[in-house]
Design a protein around this motif. Structure first.
Motif, PDB file in Angstrom:
ATOM      1  N   ASP A 166       0.804  -1.219   0.000  1.00 15.96           N
ATOM      2  CA  ASP A 166       0.000   0.000   0.000  1.00 15.96           C
ATOM      3  C   ASP A 166       0.838   1.271   0.000  1.00 15.96           C
ATOM      4  O   ASP A 166       0.513   2.229  -0.706  1.00 15.96           O
ATOM      5  CB  ASP A 166      -0.940   0.015   1.204  1.00 15.96           C
ATOM      6  N   ALA A 167       1.892   1.301   0.796  1.00 14.06           N
ATOM      7  CA  ALA A 167       2.692   2.528   0.902  1.00 14.06           C
ATOM      8  C   ALA A 167       3.306   2.909  -0.442  1.00 14.06           C
ATOM      9  O   ALA A 167       3.253   4.081  -0.852  1.00 14.06           O
ATOM     10  CB  ALA A 167       3.778   2.368   1.957  1.00 14.06           C
ATOM     11  N   ALA A 168       3.870   1.940  -1.138  1.00  9.15           N
ATOM     12  CA  ALA A 168       4.480   2.213  -2.451  1.00  9.15           C
ATOM     13  C   ALA A 168       3.423   2.644  -3.458  1.00  9.15           C
ATOM     14  O   ALA A 168       3.627   3.593  -4.227  1.00  9.15           O
ATOM     15  CB  ALA A 168       5.220   0.981  -2.954  1.00  9.15           C
ATOM     16  N   ALA A 169       2.281   1.961  -3.456  1.00 12.54           N
ATOM     17  CA  ALA A 169       1.213   2.299  -4.395  1.00 12.54           C
ATOM     18  C   ALA A 169       0.631   3.669  -4.095  1.00 12.54           C
ATOM     19  O   ALA A 169       0.348   4.445  -5.019  1.00 12.54           O
ATOM     20  CB  ALA A 169       0.127   1.233  -4.355  1.00 12.54           C
ATOM     21  N   ASP A 170       0.468   3.981  -2.814  1.00 11.19           N
ATOM     22  CA  ASP A 170      -0.077   5.287  -2.444  1.00 11.19           C
ATOM     23  C   ASP A 170       0.860   6.418  -2.854  1.00 11.19           C
ATOM     24  O   ASP A 170       0.408   7.454  -3.352  1.00 11.19           O
ATOM     25  CB  ASP A 170      -0.343   5.351  -0.941  1.00 11.19           C
ATOM     26  N   ARG A 171       2.163   6.228  -2.659  1.00 10.60           N
ATOM     27  CA  ARG A 171       3.132   7.257  -3.049  1.00 10.60           C
ATOM     28  C   ARG A 171       3.130   7.449  -4.569  1.00 10.60           C
ATOM     29  O   ARG A 171       3.104   8.586  -5.060  1.00 10.60           O
ATOM     30  CB  ARG A 171       4.529   6.877  -2.577  1.00 10.60           C
ATOM     31  N   LEU A 172       3.140   6.348  -5.298  1.00 11.11           N
ATOM     32  CA  LEU A 172       3.147   6.427  -6.757  1.00 11.11           C
ATOM     33  C   LEU A 172       1.868   7.095  -7.264  1.00 11.11           C
ATOM     34  O   LEU A 172       1.920   7.988  -8.118  1.00 11.11           O
ATOM     35  CB  LEU A 172       3.307   5.023  -7.353  1.00 11.11           C
ATOM     36  N   THR A 173       0.736   6.697  -6.726  1.00  6.14           N
ATOM     37  CA  THR A 173      -0.543   7.283  -7.136  1.00  6.14           C
ATOM     38  C   THR A 173      -0.589   8.771  -6.841  1.00  6.14           C
ATOM     39  O   THR A 173      -1.004   9.576  -7.687  1.00  6.14           O
ATOM     40  CB  THR A 173      -1.706   6.557  -6.432  1.00  6.14           C
ATOM     41  N   ALA A 174      -0.148   9.154  -5.649  1.00  4.24           N
ATOM     42  CA  ALA A 174      -0.165  10.574  -5.267  1.00  4.24           C
ATOM     43  C   ALA A 174       0.744  11.400  -6.168  1.00  4.24           C
ATOM     44  O   ALA A 174       0.364  12.485  -6.621  1.00  4.24           O
ATOM     45  CB  ALA A 174       0.248  10.729  -3.807  1.00  4.24           C
ATOM     46  N   ASP A 175       1.950  10.889  -6.443  1.00  5.93           N
ATOM     47  CA  ASP A 175       2.866  11.631  -7.307  1.00  5.93           C
ATOM     48  C   ASP A 175       2.352  11.701  -8.738  1.00  5.93           C
ATOM     49  O   ASP A 175       2.504  12.730  -9.403  1.00  5.93           O
ATOM     50  CB  ASP A 175       4.265  11.022  -7.250  1.00  5.93           C
ATOM     51  N   CYS A 176       1.730  10.647  -9.202  1.00  2.00           N
ATOM     52  CA  CYS A 176       1.135  10.678 -10.546  1.00  2.00           C
ATOM     53  C   CYS A 176       0.024  11.724 -10.604  1.00  2.00           C
ATOM     54  O   CYS A 176      -0.038  12.514 -11.550  1.00  2.00           O
ATOM     55  CB  CYS A 176       0.573   9.306 -10.918  1.00  2.00           C
ATOM     56  N   ARG A 177      -0.821  11.753  -9.603  1.00  2.00           N
ATOM     57  CA  ARG A 177      -1.924  12.723  -9.568  1.00  2.00           C
ATOM     58  C   ARG A 177      -1.385  14.152  -9.529  1.00  2.00           C
ATOM     59  O   ARG A 177      -1.839  15.024 -10.275  1.00  2.00           O
ATOM     60  CB  ARG A 177      -2.800  12.450  -8.349  1.00  2.00           C
TER      61      ARG A 177
END
Length: 68
Positions: free
Chosen positions: A41-52
């Protein structure tokens, strides 16, 4: 030095997801789901947030583009 390379790797990954989003959003969504499954979750959340954040700033994944 390791942190620098990890940050560059992350930015390259963000740009790739942005390119997929611009071309075919389902590819980007599937990739983010795979990241969540494989890296957590932590890696996915960081990637998603930076993409957004980058998308909202107009970044569409052009090589070397990173908007502060």
């Amino acid at each position: 030095m390791h942190e620098f390379f990890e940050e560059e790797r992350h930015r390259a990954e963000v740009r790739q997801v942005l390119r997929w989003r611009a071309q075919d959003r389902s590819t980007a969504i599937n990739y983010l789901a795979d990241v969540r499954k494989r890296r957590g979750d932590a890696a996915a959340d960081r990637l998603t947030a930076d993409c957004r954040t980058q998308w909202d700033k107009g970044n569409r994944g052009i090589e070397g583009d990173w908007r502060g």
